[in-house]
Design an enzyme around this catalytic site. Structure first.
Site, PDB file in Angstrom:
ATOM      1  N   CYS A   1      46.850  52.730  56.071  1.00  0.00           N
ATOM      2  CA  CYS A   1      47.984  53.659  56.134  1.00  0.00           C
ATOM      3  C   CYS A   1      47.753  54.780  57.149  1.00  0.00           C
ATOM      4  O   CYS A   1      48.691  55.232  57.803  1.00  0.00           O
ATOM      5  CB  CYS A   1      48.297  54.230  54.757  1.00  0.00           C
TER       6      CYS A   1
ATOM      7  N   HIS B   1      47.062  58.757  50.204  1.00  0.00           N
ATOM      8  CA  HIS B   1      47.848  57.816  50.995  1.00  0.00           C
ATOM      9  C   HIS B   1      48.610  58.553  52.098  1.00  0.00           C
ATOM     10  O   HIS B   1      49.166  59.621  51.867  1.00  0.00           O
ATOM     11  CB  HIS B   1      48.822  57.078  50.067  1.00  0.00           C
TER      12      HIS B   1
END
Ligand SMILES: [Zn+2]
Ligand SMILES: [Zn+2]
Ligand SMILES: [Zn+2]
Length: 356
Positions: free
Chosen positions: A41, A301
């Site tokens: 990510c 994230h």
């Protein structure tokens, strides 16, 4: 998770959103795969903001000759993703080639290795530094003046810092350096916000540059070089006029209660003369930059927001997921990273207030 409301300028928006062709151009926004265990990510977010930066995308397209490293070539891998963004019929693409090239390139440093999470701002910065090396093949990146080097022509802030005593006039030797990302501590930023609130002043969005400057100068005190007894502050002077300015927020702890204050301080515009103690370039003195991209970190994230020029829309990129941002833009704790462009005027203003 904190959220920041975004709103459109009065009269802007609707008509523009339905222009013919905007669906076609939105089709050029694609997601990037992040399979379980890949932890890509951070890279996907960095690639999305790079792709959405018109100046970067166009400049990279025009370049072909480079010092190629074959399988470990970050330049080739990025070019390949960009050409797939443009030509592929898939809505979601793999970013594996770049992930592999990055892991191979940084294997000695043990950074950006396969399967491991890493820092998006540093990934972005390292991709830019590698592009410089692929084009110029010179490690002395601080003095790069190559016209074809996208990294230094478009992104670099050429600075020098110096301690000058206001009392006796003594000064330290100027220390020149180049920055691709201007890092600011969120703790110091929030202290500056508190200072303004403490004086019962309103936090205006045109103060954003000054706030960042004050935060950046916090604690940088030294005793006068001629020993006159004064403690003096550092001065940072900008010598060029970068096309893109990137601000990286550094958080002192992974869980921070400063999120709301940081969001409150953000503004969609940035004046370079506010950001630094002094700006010598005439264009830089006048230029106002507009927020065009943002990378956020939340719950371990990364995701990204970027302004899509052709459709005048803000887009949200979370690996394979791509969404148009309509009302709210989530921000986060962790490294938040903002990108300002000298030529763009996004039709969106940020932030009004935040709601937990
Ligand atoms: Zn190559
Ligand atoms: Zn360069
Ligand atoms: Zn002095």
């Amino acid at each position: 998770m904190a959220w920041v409301k975004m709103f459109k300028k009065p009269g802007g928006g609707l008509k523009k959103s339905y222009q013919p062709g905007s669906m076609l151009s939105l089709a050029l926004t694609k997601g990037l795969l992040n399979e379980p265990g890949q932890n890509s990510c951070f890279l996907n977010s960095a690639v999305q903001v790079l792709w959405q930066l018109d100046i970067f995308r166009r400049s990279l397209r025009q370049l072909s000759g480079h010092f190629c490293l074959g399988d470990a070539c970050i330049f080739c891998a990025l070019k390949s993703i960009f050409s797939q963004f443009q030509q592929s019929r898939e809505r979601v693409l793999p970013s594996d080639s770049l992930r592999n090239a990055l892991a191979e390139t940084f294997k000695d440093e043990q950074r950006f290795q396969l399967g491991l999470m890493d820092d998006a701002a540093e990934c972005f910065e390292n991709i830019l530094e590698r592009i410089h090396l692929h084009i110029v093949s010179d490690t002395a990146s601080d003095a790069c003046s190559s016209k074809s080097c996208i990294t230094h022509q478009k992104f670099a802030m050429m600075l020098y810092e110096q301690f000058v005593c206001r009392c006796c006039g003594a000064s330290s030797d100027p220390h020149p350096f180049t920055e691709l990302v201007h890092y600011v501590s969120t703790t110091a930023l929030c202290q500056q916000v508190d200072r303004i609130m403490g004086k019962n002043e309103r936090l205006r969005s045109d103060m954003f540059g000054e706030l960042l400057q004050a935060a950046n100068n916090t604690g940088d005190l030294r005793s006068c070089p001629s020993n006159c007894g004064q403690s003096i502050k550092i001065r940072r002077v900008l010598m060029n006029c970068p096309e893109i300015v990137t601000i990286g927020f550094v958080w002192d702890a992974e869980q921070s209660d400063l999120t709301d204050d940081v969001i409150r301080s953000l503004a969609p515009r940035l004046n370079l003369s506010g950001l630094f103690n002094r700006v010598t370039d005439e264009n830089a003195k006048r230029s106002e930059l507009h927020l065009v991209g943002m990378i956020c970190f939340s719950s371990k994230h990364y995701s990204a927001f970027a302004y899509h020029t052709k459709s005048s829309k803000w887009m949200f990129f979370d690996d394979a997921t791509v969404k148009e941002v309509r009302n709210y833009i989530p921000t986060s704790r962790g490294h938040c990273f903002l990108q300002f462009d000298r030529h763009k005027i996004p039709d969106v203003v940020l932030p009004q207030h935040s709601v937990k």
